[in-house]
Design a protein around this motif. Structure first.
Motif, PDB file in Angstrom:
ATOM      1  N   PHE A  41      55.189  29.068  38.953  1.00 56.67           N
ATOM      2  CA  PHE A  41      54.620  30.124  38.105  1.00 56.67           C
ATOM      3  C   PHE A  41      55.307  30.130  36.744  1.00 56.67           C
ATOM      4  O   PHE A  41      54.656  30.129  35.692  1.00 56.67           O
ATOM      5  CB  PHE A  41      54.783  31.492  38.781  1.00 56.67           C
ATOM      6  N   ARG A  44      54.226  27.355  34.488  1.00 58.68           N
ATOM      7  CA  ARG A  44      52.884  27.563  33.897  1.00 58.68           C
ATOM      8  C   ARG A  44      52.950  28.602  32.781  1.00 58.68           C
ATOM      9  O   ARG A  44      52.294  28.486  31.757  1.00 58.68           O
ATOM     10  CB  ARG A  44      51.915  28.024  34.977  1.00 58.68           C
ATOM     11  N   ARG A  49      49.714  28.446  25.060  1.00 60.23           N
ATOM     12  CA  ARG A  49      48.328  28.886  25.284  1.00 60.23           C
ATOM     13  C   ARG A  49      47.481  28.429  24.105  1.00 60.23           C
ATOM     14  O   ARG A  49      47.988  28.273  23.024  1.00 60.23           O
ATOM     15  CB  ARG A  49      48.261  30.411  25.399  1.00 60.23           C
ATOM     16  N   PRO A  50      46.134  28.265  24.168  1.00 66.57           N
ATOM     17  CA  PRO A  50      45.449  28.200  25.452  1.00 66.57           C
ATOM     18  C   PRO A  50      45.690  26.813  26.073  1.00 66.57           C
ATOM     19  O   PRO A  50      45.900  25.848  25.359  1.00 66.57           O
ATOM     20  CB  PRO A  50      43.975  28.379  25.080  1.00 66.57           C
ATOM     21  N   HIS A  51      45.657  26.757  27.399  1.00 59.87           N
ATOM     22  CA  HIS A  51      45.958  25.489  28.081  1.00 59.87           C
ATOM     23  C   HIS A  51      44.745  24.561  27.934  1.00 59.87           C
ATOM     24  O   HIS A  51      43.961  24.400  28.838  1.00 59.87           O
ATOM     25  CB  HIS A  51      46.185  25.718  29.581  1.00 59.87           C
ATOM     26  N   LYS A  52      44.587  23.975  26.736  1.00 59.59           N
ATOM     27  CA  LYS A  52      43.364  23.182  26.514  1.00 59.59           C
ATOM     28  C   LYS A  52      43.299  21.996  27.470  1.00 59.59           C
ATOM     29  O   LYS A  52      42.315  21.748  28.125  1.00 59.59           O
ATOM     30  CB  LYS A  52      43.337  22.684  25.071  1.00 59.59           C
ATOM     31  N   ARG A  54      44.798  21.255  30.227  1.00 59.22           N
ATOM     32  CA  ARG A  54      45.247  21.344  31.602  1.00 59.22           C
ATOM     33  C   ARG A  54      44.047  21.413  32.533  1.00 59.22           C
ATOM     34  O   ARG A  54      43.086  22.105  32.257  1.00 59.22           O
ATOM     35  CB  ARG A  54      46.063  22.637  31.757  1.00 59.22           C
ATOM     36  N   PRO A  56      42.489  22.988  35.464  1.00 54.87           N
ATOM     37  CA  PRO A  56      42.762  24.195  36.258  1.00 54.87           C
ATOM     38  C   PRO A  56      42.604  23.965  37.751  1.00 54.87           C
ATOM     39  O   PRO A  56      43.019  24.775  38.558  1.00 54.87           O
ATOM     40  CB  PRO A  56      41.731  25.203  35.750  1.00 54.87           C
ATOM     41  N   ASP A  67      43.706  24.772  43.422  1.00 55.96           N
ATOM     42  CA  ASP A  67      43.928  25.892  42.492  1.00 55.96           C
ATOM     43  C   ASP A  67      44.557  27.074  43.209  1.00 55.96           C
ATOM     44  O   ASP A  67      44.801  28.108  42.626  1.00 55.96           O
ATOM     45  CB  ASP A  67      42.599  26.309  41.819  1.00 55.96           C
TER      46      ASP A  67
ATOM     47  N   LEU B 100      50.064  31.638  45.004  1.00 58.50           N
ATOM     48  CA  LEU B 100      49.992  31.343  43.560  1.00 58.50           C
ATOM     49  C   LEU B 100      48.577  30.834  43.323  1.00 58.50           C
ATOM     50  O   LEU B 100      48.162  29.836  43.914  1.00 58.50           O
ATOM     51  CB  LEU B 100      51.001  30.265  43.166  1.00 58.50           C
ATOM     52  N   HIS B 102      45.172  30.270  40.588  1.00 55.82           N
ATOM     53  CA  HIS B 102      44.721  30.045  39.214  1.00 55.82           C
ATOM     54  C   HIS B 102      43.402  30.782  39.035  1.00 55.82           C
ATOM     55  O   HIS B 102      42.484  30.609  39.853  1.00 55.82           O
ATOM     56  CB  HIS B 102      44.482  28.540  39.075  1.00 55.82           C
TER      57      HIS B 102
END
Lengths: 225, 114
Positions: A41, A44, A49-52, A54, A56, A67, B100, B102
């Motif tokens: 956590f 991350r 930001r923003p996590h372009k 990444r 998800p 996820d 956890l 997302h």
């Protein structure tokens, strides 16, 4: 007003459902947060930001698709050695309640973690080895040792580390709603009393099961992609 | 007729700051982290002529034109999120397991007239 309260709670429950929860959780005796999740956590949170760039639907930290990462606590119990001969140090029924896994979630990783009080090293005498066997058993029946039964996983150790991860991903493709495993640790060695041979495994503390899954939102996205 | 209120230029459509604290919504006992996060929201006008940076569709451009001819009949386009980003939440689930997860579309990064 009661109308407003009713509206709010309806909104809240629909939002909770979209978060994958059947109702608002109210943890009775919350377990300590596993360090592995806390670290993931925080990593991350530190990302700009923003996590372009990444994905998800991928758990970078574990290099698997997914996820949702859950850690299930073991609800099992120790079993009497039950084995007349041999040098069984520890026999434990591990039990994990996986009923929270939603319909349509796909398991991409399952890692059993054995925790001991400390790194332990059996007395340095030649040929001393600790053997670990893991069997899948029925959640209902008391597992009886049956010679010749094939273990799910078998390992030998000269030393036991404080935290021992065992990858069960291949073995648990379809984990079902409950998972019961029989853990046996035995010692073999030409010299030394049984107790001294078993000293390492006596420092056993707890077990947990880390499970990574691909939730619906990712599976829909992936199939679209 | 009442003097027209002192007209200040109506602020254009853009992300506005909104910090959501989970304790404000009574979720602090099961969400472990974060305690809250910057969710933002979209606010502001989509006036004629629609500026290019308002990230609008051709439809919104036309709607703005019609609105300027017939304000009562046709509303202005709406200022809405056009790019959102995810956050991760660490929480206890209904069986007290630590999770956890997302979540997509939780932070407004960009707004547009639609």
């Amino acid at each position: 007003s009661p109308v407003l309260a009713a509206g709010l709670s309806r909104q809240e429950s629909s939002l909770l459902q979209s978060l994958g929860l059947s109702a608002k959780p109210s943890p009775k005796n919350p377990a300590p947060v596993p360090p592995v999740l806390r670290r993931m956590f925080q990593r991350r949170e530190a990302l700009p930001r923003p996590h372009k760039d990444r994905d998800p639907c991928r758990v970078e930290e574990l290099s698997v698709p997914g996820d949702i990462v859950r850690v299930f606590a073991d609800q099992g119990r120790f079993l009497p050695e039950g084995q007349p001969q041999g040098q069984l140090c520890l026999r434990r029924l591990l039990f994990f309640n996986l009923s929270v896994l939603e319909e349509g979630e796909r398991l991409t990783m399952a890692r059993l973690e054995l925790q001991f009080q400390h790194n332990s090293y059996p007395a340095p005498s030649p040929g001393q080895v600790l053997e670990l066997r893991l069997y899948r058993v029925s959640p209902r029946g008391l597992p009886q040792p049956r010679p010749g039964r094939r273990p799910l996983l078998e390992r030998s150790f000269v030393r036991l580390h404080k935290s021992l991860p065992l990858d069960l991903s291949a073995a648990l493709k379809t984990p079902g709603r409950n998972l019961a495993l029989l853990l046996e640790i035995s010692a073999s060695g030409r010299t030394g009393s049984l107790r001294s041979l078993c000293a390492s495994s006596d420092s056993f503390v707890a077990t947990s099961l880390l499970v990574v899954t691909l939730g619906r939102q990712c599976r829909a996205g992936r199939s679209r992609r | 007729s009442a003097p027209s209120p002192s007209v200040t230029p109506s602020p254009l459509c853009k992300p506005r700051r909104l910090y959501i604290s989970f304790s404000d919504v009574g979720w602090e006992n099961w969400i472990i982290a974060p305690q809250g996060y910057l969710a933002n929201y979209c606010g502001g006008e989509c006036p004629f002529p629609l500026a290019a940076e308002l990230n609008s569709t051709n439809h919104a451009v036309l709607q703005t034109m019609v609105h300027s001819l017939d304000p009562r009949g046709t509303p202005q386009p709406c200022c809405v999120p056009v790019r959102l980003s995810p956050i991760s939440i660490l929480y206890y689930d209904n069986s007290d397991n630590v999770v956890l997860r997302h979540y997509e579309d939780m932070v407004v990064d960009e707004c547009g007239c639609r």
